[in-house]
Design a protein around this motif. Sequence first.
Motif, PDB file in Angstrom:
ATOM      1  N   GLY A  19       7.165  75.986 -19.614  1.00  0.00           N
ATOM      2  CA  GLY A  19       6.725  76.080 -18.659  1.00  0.00           C
ATOM      3  C   GLY A  19       8.642  76.796 -18.679  1.00  0.00           C
ATOM      4  N   ILE A  20      10.025  76.337 -19.053  1.00  0.00           N
ATOM      5  CA  ILE A  20      11.223  77.183 -18.791  1.00  0.00           C
ATOM      6  C   ILE A  20      11.081  78.346 -19.493  1.00  0.00           C
ATOM      7  CG2 ILE A  20      13.647  76.724 -19.123  1.00  0.00           C
ATOM      8  CD1 ILE A  20      13.336  73.552 -18.692  1.00  0.00           C
ATOM      9  N   LYS A  21      10.439  77.978 -20.765  1.00  0.00           N
ATOM     10  CA  LYS A  21      10.397  79.719 -21.117  1.00  0.00           C
ATOM     11  C   LYS A  21      10.087  80.430 -20.512  1.00  0.00           C
ATOM     12  CE  LYS A  21      11.529  78.005 -25.889  1.00  0.00           C
ATOM     13  NZ  LYS A  21      11.230  77.035 -26.043  1.00  0.00           N
ATOM     14  N   ILE A  22       8.788  80.469 -19.882  1.00  0.00           N
ATOM     15  CA  ILE A  22       7.418  81.421 -18.964  1.00  0.00           C
ATOM     16  C   ILE A  22       7.955  81.822 -18.231  1.00  0.00           C
ATOM     17  CG2 ILE A  22       5.105  81.361 -18.101  1.00  0.00           C
ATOM     18  CD1 ILE A  22       4.053  79.548 -19.937  1.00  0.00           C
ATOM     19  N   ARG A  23       9.001  81.104 -16.794  1.00  0.00           N
ATOM     20  CA  ARG A  23       9.818  81.294 -16.205  1.00  0.00           C
ATOM     21  C   ARG A  23      10.695  82.207 -16.295  1.00  0.00           C
ATOM     22  NH1 ARG A  23      13.896  79.779 -13.670  1.00  0.00           N
ATOM     23  NH2 ARG A  23      13.567  80.138 -10.495  1.00  0.00           N
ATOM     24  N   ASN A  24      11.571  82.233 -17.358  1.00  0.00           N
ATOM     25  CA  ASN A  24      12.666  83.347 -17.827  1.00  0.00           C
ATOM     26  C   ASN A  24      11.966  84.572 -18.244  1.00  0.00           C
ATOM     27  OD1 ASN A  24      15.207  80.740 -17.460  1.00  0.00           O
ATOM     28  ND2 ASN A  24      15.127  80.318 -19.592  1.00  0.00           N
ATOM     29  N   SER A  25      11.405  84.516 -19.549  1.00  0.00           N
ATOM     30  CA  SER A  25       9.994  85.506 -19.656  1.00  0.00           C
ATOM     31  C   SER A  25       9.997  86.470 -17.939  1.00  0.00           C
ATOM     32  CB  SER A  25       9.182  85.648 -19.990  1.00  0.00           C
ATOM     33  OG  SER A  25       8.723  86.245 -20.545  1.00  0.00           O
ATOM     34  N   PHE A  26       9.522  85.822 -17.426  1.00  0.00           N
ATOM     35  CA  PHE A  26       9.463  86.350 -16.405  1.00  0.00           C
ATOM     36  C   PHE A  26      10.221  86.828 -15.227  1.00  0.00           C
ATOM     37  CE2 PHE A  26       7.591  86.270 -10.702  1.00  0.00           C
ATOM     38  CZ  PHE A  26       6.721  87.061 -11.542  1.00  0.00           C
ATOM     39  N   LEU A  27      11.066  85.902 -15.278  1.00  0.00           N
ATOM     40  CA  LEU A  27      12.520  87.086 -14.606  1.00  0.00           C
ATOM     41  C   LEU A  27      12.803  87.852 -14.640  1.00  0.00           C
ATOM     42  CD1 LEU A  27      14.712  83.122 -13.859  1.00  0.00           C
ATOM     43  CD2 LEU A  27      13.005  84.869 -12.103  1.00  0.00           C
ATOM     44  N   ILE A  28      12.757  88.137 -16.108  1.00  0.00           N
ATOM     45  CA  ILE A  28      12.781  89.225 -17.312  1.00  0.00           C
ATOM     46  C   ILE A  28      12.978  90.415 -17.055  1.00  0.00           C
ATOM     47  CG2 ILE A  28      13.942  89.774 -19.560  1.00  0.00           C
ATOM     48  CD1 ILE A  28      14.746  87.484 -20.188  1.00  0.00           C
ATOM     49  N   TYR A  29      11.259  89.588 -16.718  1.00  0.00           N
ATOM     50  CA  TYR A  29      10.540  90.792 -16.332  1.00  0.00           C
ATOM     51  C   TYR A  29      10.987  91.418 -15.003  1.00  0.00           C
ATOM     52  CZ  TYR A  29       7.305  91.019 -20.178  1.00  0.00           C
ATOM     53  OH  TYR A  29       6.743  91.515 -21.575  1.00  0.00           O
ATOM     54  N   LYS A  30      10.983  90.810 -14.692  1.00  0.00           N
ATOM     55  CA  LYS A  30      11.469  91.218 -12.657  1.00  0.00           C
ATOM     56  C   LYS A  30      12.798  92.029 -13.024  1.00  0.00           C
ATOM     57  CE  LYS A  30      11.604  88.778  -9.698  1.00  0.00           C
ATOM     58  NZ  LYS A  30      11.156  87.035  -8.362  1.00  0.00           N
ATOM     59  N   GLU A  31      13.567  91.506 -13.463  1.00  0.00           N
ATOM     60  CA  GLU A  31      14.534  92.562 -14.219  1.00  0.00           C
ATOM     61  C   GLU A  31      14.736  94.106 -14.904  1.00  0.00           C
ATOM     62  OE1 GLU A  31      17.687  90.050 -15.779  1.00  0.00           O
ATOM     63  OE2 GLU A  31      17.955  88.754 -14.603  1.00  0.00           O
ATOM     64  N   CYS A  32      13.860  94.173 -15.133  1.00  0.00           N
ATOM     65  CA  CYS A  32      12.960  95.211 -16.545  1.00  0.00           C
ATOM     66  C   CYS A  32      12.917  96.234 -15.582  1.00  0.00           C
ATOM     67  CB  CYS A  32      12.396  95.343 -17.226  1.00  0.00           C
ATOM     68  SG  CYS A  32      13.195  93.859 -19.228  1.00  0.00           S
ATOM     69  N   ASP A  33      11.552  95.159 -14.163  1.00  0.00           N
ATOM     70  CA  ASP A  33      11.090  95.962 -12.772  1.00  0.00           C
ATOM     71  C   ASP A  33      12.159  96.914 -12.607  1.00  0.00           C
ATOM     72  OD1 ASP A  33       9.259  97.385 -11.796  1.00  0.00           O
ATOM     73  OD2 ASP A  33       8.393  95.536 -10.406  1.00  0.00           O
TER      74      ASP A  33
END
Length: 346
Positions: free
Chosen positions: A237-251
């Motif tokens: 769950g922590i890895k998925i949240r970190n991945s989503f936050l990086i995707y938002k930064e990339c957006d």
Amino acid sequence: MHNLVGFFYKGVKWASSLPSGERLHPKPNSYFFSSKFRENDLLSFINWYLLDLFPPNVFINTFLLYLTIIPVLSNMAHVKNGNIQKIDPEDPFLLVPDKMKSQMDLETALQDSAKALDLFLNNRFSDALDLLRPWRSQSMYHAVGYSSMLAMQAGMTFEPKDVEKAMTALKESLQTCQMFRKKTTMVEAITDMFYKQPADDLTEEEMHAELCYAEALLQKATLTFLDESMISFIKGGIKIRNSFLIYKECDDMSTMAKNQSDQMSTQAHFRSGVNMGIGSFNLYLSLLPSKVLRLLEWMGFSGDREVGLSQLREGAASNSLRSILSTLCLLMYHLYISVILGKVQI
């Protein structure tokens, strides 16, 4: 020049010391073409050939020997192709890439990844892995592509050996992507915890490194759930949240790069990766029950189905590396998931 004369003199002395009947041992047989053949044997073979077929003039024969052997050894140790530069120590006739000489540039890495994806979708899995394997420790796209194929194999077989192999490849992929990510100082890291500053000073390579890191992290989190332990669920769950936050930064980075006049050459590939990541998160999280979705939104996720579909459609319409992957996500939703969950809109 002095070294060349000394080298030549040693060759003359060595050749003159050989008995006429026992000059050199390797004869022109199958051993010459075997994987055990080495450069010293090649030197011996050519010297035997020259001393036996030409008149017994040691000076001339040795001179002809070096004129013959130097270009041969030079070609064996250095090939004109920039990606193939040295000889495999186990087999001198098997050329392998020289990773120490040059690095894979971003556009070439994207082209190789597109070729590997095409091979993978045409059921040529071994060829796709062979194309990506040599550069996976130096190119983020080669590393992510290689580990993604192994992760897909592990997800289909559920074999412990395949899962372990995929986890190892994903760990190495994250390390490779980390090499290209922007290095932050301790002060910047502490500042980002309280105030997230816009990442508008990243280079083209660093932006793609963030995107590839998010993809590999999401895949590793998915495989972590196969352990079926509470600790694994928390880590996943922590890895998925970190991945989503990086995707938002990339957006955000993609939006800023789109508004700039001098867009980077790989903007389409970067934008399609953001479309696939943001779109997949929003679309598939929207399938969860409303109470669970509200909890996830409180944790920082978003599950807007319309946003997810529009992002995936935009990614599928682009002519880029991940366009086919966005198309597959849409097909999976419309043809399988929506039918199973009874969410078909007529």
